[in-house]
Structures are given as C-alpha cells and as structure tokens.
Design an enzyme around this catalytic site. Structure first.
Site, PDB file in Angstrom:
ATOM      1  N   CYS A  99       3.330  -2.125  10.938  1.00 55.64           N
ATOM      2  CA  CYS A  99       3.884  -0.788  10.721  1.00 55.64           C
ATOM      3  C   CYS A  99       4.998  -0.576  11.735  1.00 55.64           C
ATOM      4  O   CYS A  99       4.773  -0.663  12.939  1.00 55.64           O
ATOM      5  CB  CYS A  99       2.781   0.258  10.903  1.00 55.64           C
ATOM      6  SG  CYS A  99       3.398   1.927  11.118  1.00 55.64           S
ATOM      7  N   CYS A 103       9.255   5.563   9.697  1.00 59.82           N
ATOM      8  CA  CYS A 103       9.341   6.266   8.402  1.00 59.82           C
ATOM      9  C   CYS A 103       8.791   7.684   8.465  1.00 59.82           C
ATOM     10  O   CYS A 103       9.218   8.537   7.681  1.00 59.82           O
ATOM     11  CB  CYS A 103       8.584   5.504   7.329  1.00 59.82           C
ATOM     12  SG  CYS A 103       8.520   3.741   7.583  1.00 59.82           S
ATOM     13  N   THR A 190       1.317   7.864  14.274  1.00 59.34           N
ATOM     14  CA  THR A 190       2.031   6.585  14.208  1.00 59.34           C
ATOM     15  C   THR A 190       3.293   6.630  15.065  1.00 59.34           C
ATOM     16  O   THR A 190       4.151   7.484  14.857  1.00 59.34           O
ATOM     17  CB  THR A 190       2.394   6.293  12.744  1.00 59.34           C
ATOM     18  OG1 THR A 190       1.185   6.140  12.014  1.00 59.34           O
ATOM     19  CG2 THR A 190       3.216   5.026  12.613  1.00 59.34           C
ATOM     20  N   GLU A 257      -0.890   3.920  17.112  1.00 62.45           N
ATOM     21  CA  GLU A 257      -1.321   5.283  16.814  1.00 62.45           C
ATOM     22  C   GLU A 257      -1.861   5.914  18.087  1.00 62.45           C
ATOM     23  O   GLU A 257      -2.449   5.214  18.921  1.00 62.45           O
ATOM     24  CB  GLU A 257      -2.409   5.301  15.724  1.00 62.45           C
ATOM     25  CG  GLU A 257      -1.859   5.451  14.314  1.00 62.45           C
ATOM     26  CD  GLU A 257      -1.334   4.153  13.714  1.00 62.45           C
ATOM     27  OE1 GLU A 257      -1.811   3.076  14.137  1.00 62.45           O
ATOM     28  OE2 GLU A 257      -0.452   4.206  12.835  1.00 62.45           O
ATOM     29  N   HIS A 292       5.827  10.063   1.932  1.00 60.69           N
ATOM     30  CA  HIS A 292       5.151   8.998   2.679  1.00 60.69           C
ATOM     31  C   HIS A 292       4.311   8.115   1.745  1.00 60.69           C
ATOM     32  O   HIS A 292       4.105   6.940   2.027  1.00 60.69           O
ATOM     33  CB  HIS A 292       4.321   9.579   3.829  1.00 60.69           C
ATOM     34  CG  HIS A 292       4.230   8.614   4.983  1.00 60.69           C
ATOM     35  ND1 HIS A 292       5.331   8.030   5.555  1.00 60.69           N
ATOM     36  CD2 HIS A 292       3.165   8.075   5.627  1.00 60.69           C
ATOM     37  CE1 HIS A 292       4.944   7.202   6.514  1.00 60.69           C
ATOM     38  NE2 HIS A 292       3.630   7.204   6.577  1.00 60.69           N
ATOM     39  N   TYR A 296       4.772   3.792   1.220  1.00 65.61           N
ATOM     40  CA  TYR A 296       3.790   2.701   1.219  1.00 65.61           C
ATOM     41  C   TYR A 296       4.065   1.682   0.117  1.00 65.61           C
ATOM     42  O   TYR A 296       3.575   0.558   0.188  1.00 65.61           O
ATOM     43  CB  TYR A 296       2.369   3.273   1.077  1.00 65.61           C
ATOM     44  CG  TYR A 296       1.790   3.727   2.404  1.00 65.61           C
ATOM     45  CD1 TYR A 296       2.526   4.515   3.266  1.00 65.61           C
ATOM     46  CD2 TYR A 296       0.505   3.358   2.787  1.00 65.61           C
ATOM     47  CE1 TYR A 296       2.006   4.933   4.473  1.00 65.61           C
ATOM     48  CE2 TYR A 296      -0.029   3.766   3.998  1.00 65.61           C
ATOM     49  CZ  TYR A 296       0.724   4.560   4.838  1.00 65.61           C
ATOM     50  OH  TYR A 296       0.206   4.962   6.035  1.00 65.61           O
ATOM     51  N   CYS A 299       6.664  -0.496   2.600  1.00 64.57           N
ATOM     52  CA  CYS A 299       6.239  -1.158   3.845  1.00 64.57           C
ATOM     53  C   CYS A 299       5.075  -2.109   3.609  1.00 64.57           C
ATOM     54  O   CYS A 299       5.082  -3.239   4.083  1.00 64.57           O
ATOM     55  CB  CYS A 299       5.903  -0.130   4.913  1.00 64.57           C
ATOM     56  SG  CYS A 299       4.332   0.733   4.712  1.00 64.57           S
ATOM     57  N   GLU A 455      -4.966   1.616   7.385  1.00 64.59           N
ATOM     58  CA  GLU A 455      -3.854   2.530   7.165  1.00 64.59           C
ATOM     59  C   GLU A 455      -3.523   2.624   5.673  1.00 64.59           C
ATOM     60  O   GLU A 455      -3.124   3.681   5.183  1.00 64.59           O
ATOM     61  CB  GLU A 455      -2.630   2.092   7.958  1.00 64.59           C
ATOM     62  CG  GLU A 455      -1.560   3.174   7.972  1.00 64.59           C
ATOM     63  CD  GLU A 455      -0.390   2.822   8.852  1.00 64.59           C
ATOM     64  OE1 GLU A 455       0.149   1.711   8.703  1.00 64.59           O
ATOM     65  OE2 GLU A 455      -0.005   3.647   9.689  1.00 64.59           O
TER      66      GLU A 455
HETATM   67 FE1  SF4 Z   1       4.146   2.632   9.066  1.00 59.51          FE
HETATM   68 FE2  SF4 Z   1       4.437   2.193   6.468  1.00 59.51          FE
HETATM   69 FE3  SF4 Z   1       4.096   4.694   7.386  1.00 59.51          FE
HETATM   70 FE4  SF4 Z   1       6.383   3.315   7.806  1.00 59.51          FE
HETATM   71  S1  SF4 Z   1       5.540   3.982   5.821  1.00 59.51           S
HETATM   72  S2  SF4 Z   1       5.279   4.550   9.279  1.00 59.51           S
HETATM   73  S3  SF4 Z   1       5.607   1.264   8.107  1.00 59.51           S
HETATM   74  S4  SF4 Z   1       2.632   2.993   7.467  1.00 59.51           S
HETATM   75 FE    FE Z   2       1.408   5.272   8.004  1.00 59.46          FE
END
Ligand code: SF4
Ligand code: FE
Length: 490
Positions: A99, A103, A190, A257, A292, A296, A299, A455
C-alpha cells in the site's frame, strides 16, 4: 512544483511529527527500520512522476492553477482522468507490492471538493473557497495528505453522542471566533505518519444530535496536540534484525497504519470544510468511500500482478511449471485479478461530473468493485500458497543459509547443508528460491498481508458497508418492472 522522492524524504525531516511505538517516542522515525519501508512506498509516488515513461499517468494539469501536478493531488476532470487514476494505482502496486498510502488524500480531495460546493450552495457557508485555497497549497507544494475518516466508534450499537466516552468519535469541543478546537482520534490511518498534512472527515452519516461530530478540516501533521501511535504488523520485528535481508520478503516496501490522536487541536477558520452541517456528513462519506472503493480496483490489482509473477517463479524454481494444474491455477489467479481491474475501470468509465465540476465514479460499480476485493485476493493468496508449497513457511533463516558454523561429520557448514537440501530446479540458486518463497510468505502471512489481505477486507469499508450501498443503488423495483413487463403482469 513536483518534488523528487529524495526531496520528499528531506521534507519529512522538517516536520515535528510525534510518533510512539513499543512504549517509546520515536524521534528519528524516518530512518527507523520498521517505518522506513512504508516511507519508501510513498517516495515511489514521487519518483515515478519524474520517469518519462509514466509522466502521463502520474501527473496531470491542475484545473485550479494550470500547473502540472502529481495525479495524487489532482481533481478528476473527466472519465479519462478517473481511468488514469486506476492505472496509476495499478502501476504503483506493481512497483511496491504494498500500500503506497497516497490515495486516501486524493480520494478525500475529490470528495471534499464536490461536497463543500453543495454545502455552500445550500447553507451560504464558504467551505468550498477554504478548500480550494487549501488544495492549491497542497498542489503547489506537492504534499502528502492523509485523508482520515475512520473513528474508533466505541460501542457500535450507539450513536456518537450516546457513547459513554464522547471522544470515541472525533468532535468539536469548542467553537471560537477564530476557529474550533477538536478532540478524538482516527483509527488505522494509512500513511498518517508519512503525511505532511491531515484532512479529516466524519466517519458516518450524522443526525441533529450528532452535529458536533459532523466536522471536516485540515491541519499539519505536527500541529500542537496531535500525535500518532504506530500500528504493528505480523513479523514486523524481522525488519529490525541485522542481516534479515531474504527473510523480509519485501525488503524495501511496506504499508503503514497508525492511531492518530487529536488532543484538543485548534483548527483556524480557513481550514474548516464542514462544521455542524450534519445533513452533509453522509454525502461526504459516501463520496469518499466510493472513490476509495474504486481505488482498490487499481492498487490491489498491481500487487496481485506481483503475486502472480512470484507464484509463477516459485513453480519454475520448484520445477513444477509444466504441470497442467499449475498453469490452470495461474490462469485462475489472472482471471480473478483482471476481474478486479475490470471493476475499477468500469466504475471510472461510467463516472459523471458533480455540481462542482470534478468527476465522481459510478457508485454502484465502485461498491461492486470493492465487494469483489473483499473476496478475490483471498483466493489469489490461497492459490499462491498452493503453488509455492509448504517450504514458504518452514525454511531456516537467512542467517543459517549464510552460516560458516560447522555442523556435519565432514565439516559441512550450516550454509552448505541448507543450500544442499533446499536446492531444486537448475533455473535458480537456492537463495533465489528462498527469496521468492519469502516474498510470498510476506505478502500472504507477513507484514504485507496487512495491505493485501486484511486491508482488502476492511479498507475503504468492510463488506457490509458495500452491501448497504449495493442495496441502495441496485434499484430492485426497476428490475421488478422489467420482469413484470416480459412476464405479462399488469
Ligand atoms: Fe493503500 Fe490501496 Fe488505499 Fe492506496 S487505495 S491507500 S494503495 S489501500
Ligand atoms: Fe486502504
């Protein structure tokens, strides 16, 4: 100005961020072996923006200033921007297998921008103007911002105002002429320690009784009264072992985190973006969560690419690569991973402009995306473990593989014994085989499993949160009408 990765790290040194871990205050957290891999991940988001190969994905032209900005600080201006966002996240996942944290800020910018516009329109406030000025500051200085939503929440059966301890939801403690004082905390944040700034949003829809909890604002990470407690991860202390090298699996990168505590923090008026307009808390949460959940689909797919590659290498190194069931498992992993990507791209392609002008994703498809992410990575990891074999969790340590200690009757060293008995195909050295198996261990069960597995379950909202949104957006009544018409029911 686009910072380089090295400038980013130097900029962190100028902050007075207060970090606690293992019962101590960590003054030099930037070079701490347990924290540094997570900083390297964020650094990657700067470095890639300077790589000519990736400039188109990693940067964009700001609609606020006309300048080139890192896409992580950009307000999406089209569905093309939304798709590029997902592609950028896949790229960063491929480069870090972790991660990369940035983001949450990007998703918060886009949600706060559109929501404040609508609040001002209805309430005559000037939150949107405040936020635009703030975002210009962030863009011009290429800052990392922790978009923070999740409160500790205490007893889940009680509303914020009904909690025994009022601090279990972050709230306005005092209103002054020049600003507000806030108190409470945000959980599992995060990248919070690695951020220059914090952008705080309410955690859920709020009623009139909870208006003190309907608050959004920004502050520097080292503002007076703010401190953080580092969240530990499985096998994290391996990072503090000297010469752990191979045993780390992913030596350079990792997620982060922390618990972020607001111990009576003063927020000046120009950094406030919501203050008691409780009827807008739900809108802000829904929009941020939607973005968000789209994220996902990028990422986790990038990390999935690395896992599939590692599983394929493990099969090569074990000499099992020609077995048809192995090939089929790799196909299955690819199918699952690309399905997640399809969802990320689809909710972006179906995006639409908000009243404020930036683009929002399709909420139903983004929630479907994240719901799949709560499942498929688990199956991908199961298949990776299946292909890797049990050795990924039973191997001796990296130190044993390098030890001169004589252990055999004929003077064989520990290193010779380990290398002899763990040799497999000629396509690799024993150490290379160890490296790939340790990588899989790290991502399936070790510190990176936080980012790829748990996560995937709970980040951007637990599965039930998506099911509520799917129920709301799914329009069952329209579907009933379709059935009635074809079945001839009046
Ligand atoms: Fe982390 Fe994925 Fe959230 Fe970006 S979108 S902060 S990489 S979990
Ligand atoms: Fe996250």
């Amino acid at each position: 100005m686009l910072m380089t990765g090295d400038q980013y790290i130097e900029s962190l040194r100028k902050l007075g961020t207060r970090v606690y871990m293992f019962g101590e205050k960590i003054d030099n957290w930037i070079d701490h072996p347990m924290i540094r891999p997570s900083i390297n991940c964020v650094k990657m988001t700067y470095d890639l923006a300077h790589d000519p190969q990736y400039v188109d994905l990693m940067t964009a032209k700001s609609n606020l200033t006309g300048e080139t900005v890192n896409r992580f600080g950009h307000l999406h201006q089209s569905t093309d921007d939304l798709r590029k966002k997902v592609k950028m996240q896949r790229l960063c996942g491929q480069k870090t297998a972790s991660c990369f944290q940035r983001c949450v800020g990007m998703d918060a910018f886009n949600a706060v921008f559109s929501t404040t516009f609508e609040i001002d329109k209805k309430c005559g406030t000037k939150y949107h103007e405040n936020f635009v000025e703030y975002l210009k500051y962030v863009q011009n200085n290429d800052l990392i911002v922790d978009g923070a939503m999740t409160d500790p929440k205490g007893d889940r059966g009680l509303a914020p105002h009904a909690q025994k301890d009022p601090d279990l939801f972050l709230h306005i403690k005092e209103k002054r002429e020049d600003g507000i004082v806030v108190r409470g905390a945000k959980c599992h944040q995060t990248g919070s320690i690695n951020s220059h700034e914090h952008l705080i949003m309410p955690t859920q829809a709020m009623g009139e009784d909870d208006k003190a909890y309907a608050v959004a604002f920004a502050c520097p990470s080292d503002v007076e009264g703010l401190y953080m407690v580092y969240g530990r991860q499985s096998c994290d202390t391996r990072k503090m072992e000297p010469n752990a090298d191979v045993d780390l699996g992913n030596k350079n990168f990792g997620g982060q985190e922390a618990l972020v505590v607001f111990d009576d923090v003063f927020i000046p008026n120009d950094r406030i973006f919501l203050c008691e307009e409780h009827e807008f808390a739900g809108m802000l949460v829904e929009r941020f969560a939607g973005y968000h959940r789209q994220s996902y689909g990028g990422c986790k797919v990038g990390v999935g690419d690395v896992i599939i590659g590692a599983a394929a290498l493990a099969a090569d190194y074990n000499g099992a690569n020609k077995a048809s069931h192995i090939k089929d498992k790799l196909i299955e992993m690819t199918h699952l991973n690309e399905t997640l990507y399809c969802c990320g791209i689809a909710c972006s392609a179906e995006g639409y402009p908000t009243e404020a002008g930036n683009y929002q994703i399709d909420l139903l498809l983004a929630n479907v995306c994240k719901q799949n992410v709560t499942r498929f990575p688990y199956e991908i990891v199961r298949l990776a473990e299946d292909i890797a074999g049990g050795l990924m969790v039973t191997m001796p340590s990296s130190i044993d593989f390098n030890s001169d200690l004589e252990v055999g009757r004929n003077g064989e060293t520990l290193a010779e014994v380990c290398n002899k008995f763990y040799a497999a195909s000629d396509t690799c050295t024993t150490i290379e085989r160890m490296r790939i198996l340790r990588f899989l261990e790290n991502i399936c069960l070790g510190s990176s499993a936080v980012g790829y597995r748990t996560e995937s379950m709970h980040g951007a909202g637990s599965p039930q949160a998506q099911r509520i949104m799917i129920a709301r957006q799914g329009n069952i009544n329209a579907k009933k009408e379709l059935a009635k018409e074809i079945a001839g029911i009046k």
